[in-house]
Design a protein around this motif. Structure first.
Motif, PDB file in Angstrom:
ATOM      1  N   ASP A 156       4.008   7.944   8.881  1.00  0.00           N
ATOM      2  CA  ASP A 156       3.107   7.606   7.785  1.00  0.00           C
ATOM      3  C   ASP A 156       3.654   6.386   7.053  1.00  0.00           C
ATOM      4  OD1 ASP A 156       1.161   7.607   5.861  1.00  0.00           O
ATOM      5  OD2 ASP A 156       1.922   9.342   4.771  1.00  0.00           O
ATOM      6  N   GLU A 157       2.951   5.260   7.146  1.00  0.00           N
ATOM      7  CA  GLU A 157       3.365   3.996   6.519  1.00  0.00           C
ATOM      8  C   GLU A 157       4.823   3.662   6.857  1.00  0.00           C
ATOM      9  OE1 GLU A 157       1.288   2.063   5.063  1.00  0.00           O
ATOM     10  OE2 GLU A 157      -0.404   3.365   4.551  1.00  0.00           O
ATOM     11  N   ASN A 160       6.661   0.513   5.205  1.00  0.00           N
ATOM     12  CA  ASN A 160       6.747   0.413   3.748  1.00  0.00           C
ATOM     13  C   ASN A 160       8.202   0.285   3.311  1.00  0.00           C
ATOM     14  OD1 ASN A 160       5.885   0.425   1.085  1.00  0.00           O
ATOM     15  ND2 ASN A 160       5.937   2.654   0.926  1.00  0.00           N
ATOM     16  N   SER A 187       0.041   6.042  10.716  1.00  0.00           N
ATOM     17  CA  SER A 187      -0.856   5.792   9.594  1.00  0.00           C
ATOM     18  C   SER A 187      -0.371   4.555   8.855  1.00  0.00           C
ATOM     19  CB  SER A 187      -0.857   6.997   8.652  1.00  0.00           C
ATOM     20  OG  SER A 187      -1.557   6.698   7.463  1.00  0.00           O
ATOM     21  N   SER A 188      -1.293   3.638   8.588  1.00  0.00           N
ATOM     22  CA  SER A 188      -0.892   2.410   7.903  1.00  0.00           C
ATOM     23  C   SER A 188      -2.092   1.774   7.214  1.00  0.00           C
ATOM     24  CB  SER A 188      -0.281   1.410   8.885  1.00  0.00           C
ATOM     25  OG  SER A 188       0.092   0.215   8.223  1.00  0.00           O
ATOM     26  N   HIS A 189      -1.824   1.059   6.116  1.00  0.00           N
ATOM     27  CA  HIS A 189      -2.838   0.249   5.467  1.00  0.00           C
ATOM     28  C   HIS A 189      -2.735  -1.209   5.902  1.00  0.00           C
ATOM     29  CE1 HIS A 189      -2.944   3.648   2.561  1.00  0.00           C
ATOM     30  NE2 HIS A 189      -4.218   3.315   2.493  1.00  0.00           N
TER      31      HIS A 189
END
Length: 314
Positions: A156-157, A160, A187-189
């Motif tokens: 998840d990310e 970051n 999961s990433s933005h």
């Protein structure tokens, strides 16, 4: 032997009146990196928590290599996950944190040194993690995920807090894990980071999958029918094309992307107005552009009712 996969089938999860996940289904297959994306509040975190047995679904199921997480004999050796880089006691060293986890799974002591080396934390392994930077905590979380050498991984990310060198390292790690035949969910933005890594994308909106496709297919679906051109007389080109009903996006100081008109009609319209242009051809959007296009209606929180950046509609 059961294939290493994550299977989400008809998953539903509510928190009071809010449907965090609503009839969600997708599969993360071995040998590829699957990007897991969507706006804030789309249901990504809830889905990952259900997969890891941290939340119980209201309906449906999440399976790791054919079984719910709670039924895995040695979970650490079946699935590794980075969900919260702060999930470590600040007074405990990285070595001690990994040691107690390894002990619960019956892993040899040498495995601790191997993963610390893999993530670049050997020199600080005996320091209390409370003094670690965010990037160092991220690396420790990745080490935890890799500890049991699992065939299935969730991140998840993961970039970051990492510096540019660390981001490049993470890209290589994800690609190498998939090349070894593991099933990897990320999961990433940051679409630019996924573009060079992900083979497949699952895009969520309000708890549902609005796309479950390869990166190439997603980009092609958005690019279809669009053309790109360069011109020194951008404003005149904008006026000429929007007058014909085209939707035009400004993509650079001298570049435009046009939707709604074929390339031949664009060229003729500019010639009729004596607007010089060059490099007229099919537009190939970035993954970020493609994602923004399909998820534009799915954003839950917006600062203002503004047009899409650079877009001029008739």
């Amino acid at each position: 032997m059961t294939e290493a996969t994550i299977e989400v089938r008809g998953l539903r999860k509510r928190y009071g009146p809010l449907a965090a996940v609503d009839d969600l289904s997708f599969t993360v297959r071995p040998g590829r990196v699957t990007g897991f994306v969507g706006p804030n509040g789309a249901g990504k975190s809830t889905t990952m928590r259900v997969i890891m047995g941290l939340d119980r679904p209201d309906a449906g199921q999440a399976l790791v290599s054919g079984r719910p997480y709670a039924q895995l004999p040695v979970p650490l050796c079946e699935i590794g996950a980075l969900l919260d880089p702060a999930a470590c006691h600040p007074g405990r060293s990285a070595t001690d944190h990994l040691r107690w986890l390894a002990h619960t799974a019956g892993l040899p002591e040498r495995r601790i040194a191997e993963v610390l080396t893999a993530v670049g934390l050997t020199d600080v392994a005996r320091r209390p993690t409370g003094g670690y930077s965010l990037g160092m905590r991220q690396r420790l979380g990745i080490a935890v995920a890799l500890l049991g050498d699992p065939p299935v991984l969730i991140f998840d990310e993961p970039v970051n807090g990492l510096d540019p060198q660390g981001i490049r390292w993470m890209r290589g790690l994800l690609n190498s894990l998939a090349a070894e035949g593991r099933a990897v969910l990320v999961s990433s933005h940051l679409m630019r980071e996924l573009e060079g890594v992900a083979d497949h994308l699952v895009v969520l909106s309000r708890g549902r999958a609005i796309a479950d496709t390869t990166v190439a297919e997603l980009i092609e679906s958005v690019a279809r029918g669009r053309v790109e051109l360069r011109t020194e007389r951008r404003e005149e080109a904008l006026a000429a094309l929007t007058a014909l009903g085209a939707t035009v996006a400004v993509t650079g100081d001298d570049s435009l992307t046009v939707a709604g008109l074929p390339a031949e009609r664009v060229a003729r319209a500019l010639a009729e107005r004596s607007v010089p242009h060059r490099e007229l051809g099919p537009h190939r959007p970035s993954l970020e552009e493609a994602y923004m296009e399909i998820s534009r209606e799915a954003v839950e929180f917006e600062p203002a009712d503004l047009p899409f950046p650079g877009e001029v509609a008739p």
